[in-house]
Every structure is written in C-alpha cells, then in structure tokens.
Design an enzyme around this catalytic site. Sequence first.
Site, PDB file in Angstrom:
ATOM      1  N   GLY A   1       5.237   2.404   1.538  1.00 55.80           N
ATOM      2  CA  GLY A   1       6.058   3.222   0.819  1.00 55.80           C
ATOM      3  C   GLY A   1       6.238   4.607   1.721  1.00 55.80           C
ATOM      4  O   GLY A   1       7.494   4.952   1.933  1.00 55.80           O
ATOM      5  N   ASP A   2       5.224   5.379   2.172  1.00 59.35           N
ATOM      6  CA  ASP A   2       5.462   6.414   3.040  1.00 59.35           C
ATOM      7  C   ASP A   2       6.235   6.021   4.356  1.00 59.35           C
ATOM      8  O   ASP A   2       7.088   6.863   4.611  1.00 59.35           O
ATOM      9  CB  ASP A   2       4.061   6.988   3.671  1.00 59.35           C
ATOM     10  CG  ASP A   2       3.058   7.600   2.711  1.00 59.35           C
ATOM     11  OD1 ASP A   2       4.050   7.655   1.567  1.00 59.35           O
ATOM     12  OD2 ASP A   2       2.210   7.853   2.492  1.00 59.35           O
TER      13      ASP A   2
ATOM     14  N   SER B   1       0.856  -1.311  -0.146  1.00 61.38           N
ATOM     15  CA  SER B   1       0.058  -0.160  -0.042  1.00 61.38           C
ATOM     16  C   SER B   1       1.027   1.129  -0.012  1.00 61.38           C
ATOM     17  O   SER B   1       2.074   1.135   0.229  1.00 61.38           O
ATOM     18  CB  SER B   1      -0.854  -0.097   1.160  1.00 61.38           C
ATOM     19  OG  SER B   1       0.011   0.161   2.347  1.00 61.38           O
ATOM     20  N   LYS B   2       0.066   2.315  -0.096  1.00 62.74           N
ATOM     21  CA  LYS B   2       0.860   3.680  -0.301  1.00 62.74           C
ATOM     22  C   LYS B   2       1.543   3.923   1.018  1.00 62.74           C
ATOM     23  O   LYS B   2       2.763   4.415   1.329  1.00 62.74           O
ATOM     24  CB  LYS B   2      -0.091   4.763  -0.611  1.00 62.74           C
ATOM     25  CG  LYS B   2       0.681   6.129  -0.606  1.00 62.74           C
ATOM     26  CD  LYS B   2      -0.485   7.242  -1.216  1.00 62.74           C
ATOM     27  CE  LYS B   2       0.279   8.615  -1.165  1.00 62.74           C
ATOM     28  NZ  LYS B   2       0.740   9.075   0.069  1.00 62.74           N
ATOM     29  N   ARG B   3       0.769   3.375   2.173  1.00 68.63           N
ATOM     30  CA  ARG B   3       1.383   3.598   3.411  1.00 68.63           C
ATOM     31  C   ARG B   3       2.560   2.931   3.795  1.00 68.63           C
ATOM     32  O   ARG B   3       3.694   3.431   4.539  1.00 68.63           O
ATOM     33  CB  ARG B   3       0.528   2.977   4.497  1.00 68.63           C
ATOM     34  CG  ARG B   3       0.372   3.706   5.892  1.00 68.63           C
ATOM     35  CD  ARG B   3      -0.943   4.274   6.628  1.00 68.63           C
ATOM     36  NE  ARG B   3      -1.982   3.473   6.189  1.00 68.63           N
ATOM     37  CZ  ARG B   3      -2.455   2.309   7.018  1.00 68.63           C
ATOM     38  NH1 ARG B   3      -1.746   2.116   8.067  1.00 68.63           N
ATOM     39  NH2 ARG B   3      -3.824   1.676   6.886  1.00 68.63           N
TER      40      ARG B   3
END
Length: 503
Positions: free
Chosen positions: A266-267, A262-264
């Site tokens: 990556g963050d 998920s994008k999370r």
Amino acid sequence: MSKPVRVRFAPSPTGPLHIGGVRTALFNYLFAKKNGGTFYLRIEDTDQNRFVPGAEEYILEALEWLGIAPEETVGKNEKFGPYRQSERKHLYKQYADLLIESGNAYYAFDTAEALDAHRKQHEADGKTFIYNHHNREKLDTSLVISKEETAKRIANNEDYVIRFKTPVNETLHLQDIIRGDVKFETGLLDDKVLFKSDGMPTYHLANIVDDHLMETSHVIRGEEWLPSMPLHVMLYRAFGWDAPQFAHLPLILKPIGNGKLSKRDGDKMGFPVFPLEWKTSEGVSSGYREKGFFPETVINFLALLGWNDGTDKELFTLEELTEAFDLKRVHKSGAKFDPEKNKWFNHQYLIKKDNVVLAEEFSKNIELKNLNRYYSLIEMTKIVSLIKDRAHFVSEFWEMSDFFFIAPTSYDEKASKNWKAETPALMQELISVIEEITDFTSQNIETIVKDWMTNNEIGMGKVMQPFRLSLVGALKGPHLFDIVEVIGKQETISRLQTAIITL
Ligand code: GLU
C-alpha cells in the site's frame, strides 16, 4: 437438528484492522444475515504483550462505519459476555484441568534455556526439534514424573505450561466448507501450549472454549488459521463438544507479484490497507475513509475478493450481497487486490450518490479556502451534477471545478494559440450578445449565442475555444453554456473583458 447460526469475528487488538480482517468480518456478517443468524464480535486479547491501546475501539468504529456492526459485543447485548477474553480469564483454567484429567494434556516444566539447548542439540544432529511425541517423554513433563511430584512442583510455584497431547499417529479428514476434505497427519503436529502458569490461556484454548460457550455454529476466518484447524477439532473432540463448521477464506494477494497483501504494498503503490486512518507516534497510516472512499465501495470490493455470485455482476449493495452470498461460492485460491479497480468502484458509487449530499460534502471541503465567491447549496448541487461523471472522489471536485469559484489568473499556453488577431473583436461582440440575454439559462444562452454565430456566419471554433479559454483559463471543464449559467452574466462578461485585455 442444526444449531442456530451464530458466527463471530474474533480479532486480536494488536493494531489497526487490516483490510483482510475487514473482509473476514464482512463474510461473517453476510453469512449471518443470509441465514437469519447472529454476528458477534469477540476481542481476543489474551496476549497482553501485544495489546495496543485504541485498537479495540478502532475495530468497532471501522465495522460501524462500514455498516456491519456486530449484534453482540463488549457493552452491547452481552448475552454470552464478557466479550473480551481478558475478562474471561477465570473461565479457562478449569477447562485446561479437564484436559489434564482426561489425559489429553500434560504439564511441561521445561525452562526456555532447556528448550533452547534441545533445539541446538537437534540442529547439531541435523534434525529439527518438534515438541511432540518424538520428544515429550524425554522432556521435563508430567508424562514422566509422578502425579505427586507434579503437584509438588506446581505448589512450589514452578513455572509451567499445559500442552495438548497430540495423538501420535492419526490421519484426520476434516471438512472445510470452502476447501472440502482437508487431510492432516497428527504425527507431524507439535503439542501446542494451551495454558501458562501466569493464569492466561493461549489463543488456541481460549478460542475453543469461547466458541463453545458462545455457541458459535460456524468459524469463518482467514486461511492463515487453516494449520490450526486439526488442533482445534481435536480440542473439541477431547472436550466431548460438537465442533462448529469451518470455512477458511482465501488470502488477499499483492496487486503485482506473489504473496500476501501487506502494508508495504500500500505504501509503495499509494493505497490504504486499513479501513480508517491509524495514527501512532511513528506516523499516520492512511485509511479508506479518509481517502474519500465510501463505505459502500469498500464493502463491494471486499466482497468480490474471493467471491462472486456466478455471474458478471460487480456492483452489489450490502443488501444485495446479503441476498446473494454463499460460502460455497468462495474461492479456494488467493484473490488479487486491485487498487485501480477499487477507484472504479468508488466512481460507480459516486455517480449514484445524491447530488445534494455530494454538494454538502464538497461545500465542507472548500469552506476554509477563503474564496471571494461562494454558492448556495442549489448552485453547488448544479456544479456537482456537471463534474461528477469524471470524478472518483469528492476530493477531486475542487480541481475539476475551481474555475467556477475563481476567475482565471493565467491562460493555458497551448490553448492561447487559438487566440487570433480577430478574436478580441469577436469576444467584444459576444459580450454585447450576452448582455442582452434575460433568460440566463444554459439552453437559452446556447441558442442565442449559436444563432448569432449562424446569422453572422462565424465559425464555431472561432468563438467557442476563446470563449472557454476566457472563462476557464484552459480548454477543459463541462459544457460551456452550463458554466456560463452557473457563474452568471456579470462574471461571464468580466472574464471575457479580462481575457481581451490580457491575451
Ligand atoms: N484472534 C484470532 C485473530 O486474530 C482469531 C482467529 C480465529 O478466527 O479463530 O485472527
């Protein structure tokens, strides 16, 4: 006879393209190229509520950057156009009507409130409400009212949806190129909405009609669509059309732990999940391009997420992938995303890149730095050749080579311990040696300096470490005599003099 290969990438423009979507596009592209077929892009924008401005342009720009642009899409070879579903709106109703006529679909007039009440009642009874054969005869549908009554209610502008009438009790054995035989029980499926009275089809109807009209031979898409496969196959059957072949790609998994990337993730771990940067009023999401990844890198690491050629080979150009790609070699199980490995891939492509090209990019990066010293492209190329072996990104070049441009203003404390009482005198002598050198090339400078050391029985360590410290400010950097050659005689001497005064 088998149909000509035509495959599509069919994203919904609801935001930036996730890296998983890019992989889907890539596998479609590779499959098309491998089989002499066509790869096209269709924009699935029937859900107006989820439309995000700029998303469609973003998708195309990303595919173009990666070198996998579609052959047909909006505004390009519109052989089966339009390629935007919102512009094909007028097409779908007649197909929904066909399904009604053949008894494969029905009108449902239930209001949201009524459905909610049914759901609650089921819950209270300890059951789950499914809109299918269990309930459809008890609900407000054209299955229980007369044809005339149905027509009247539609004429009176009552809201309705058209639902697929899923067979009550059938076991479907469907073929997936990657997964083999996949079994579904139709009795467990719900009667999906295909069309709404606002004139818009849902994803399911539009997708099937378009894949048919646009002569799609293979549907290659993410695993999250596998549960839709029985409905889709039943729709083809209901229309009397040949279904395309299906291949559902494995999920891309988190670097650590379980579940979908998920994008999370990556963050949290500092890597992008989007090919290009995406800016909204809420902030900026980083992209592989802006982080300094080469398109070749992204293509290469994505290709290996769920596929390999059966050997240990890891580095593939797009051409090599096209040659080697085989859908049958795509794995069934999820593929772990490895951000560190992705950097390694970028390093591999960076060292292969032409130094002039890298030097041009590096020059652009430092143009705004207001330096006292700039180098010609030839010199920049030389600098690049000296440092790139240890870099992952062009953006790291500056930190690895700033001493070529700026004389040290301070000296590494630990390394300064090597600056002994006799060092200033030695460095002074070194200056005299260097002053005499006319052929100022790395090799020649090295020979002369080393001869001087040997002839005077001066230990290597006594000269080389303070020499490097004087030029670089620390004990780092490429081969010392290469640095000397690049910065030049004057600068070398001047830095030695500064060190003698300062240290
Ligand atoms: N529009 C769907 C998506 O957003 C397409 C799924 C498919 O390829 O059938 O992924």
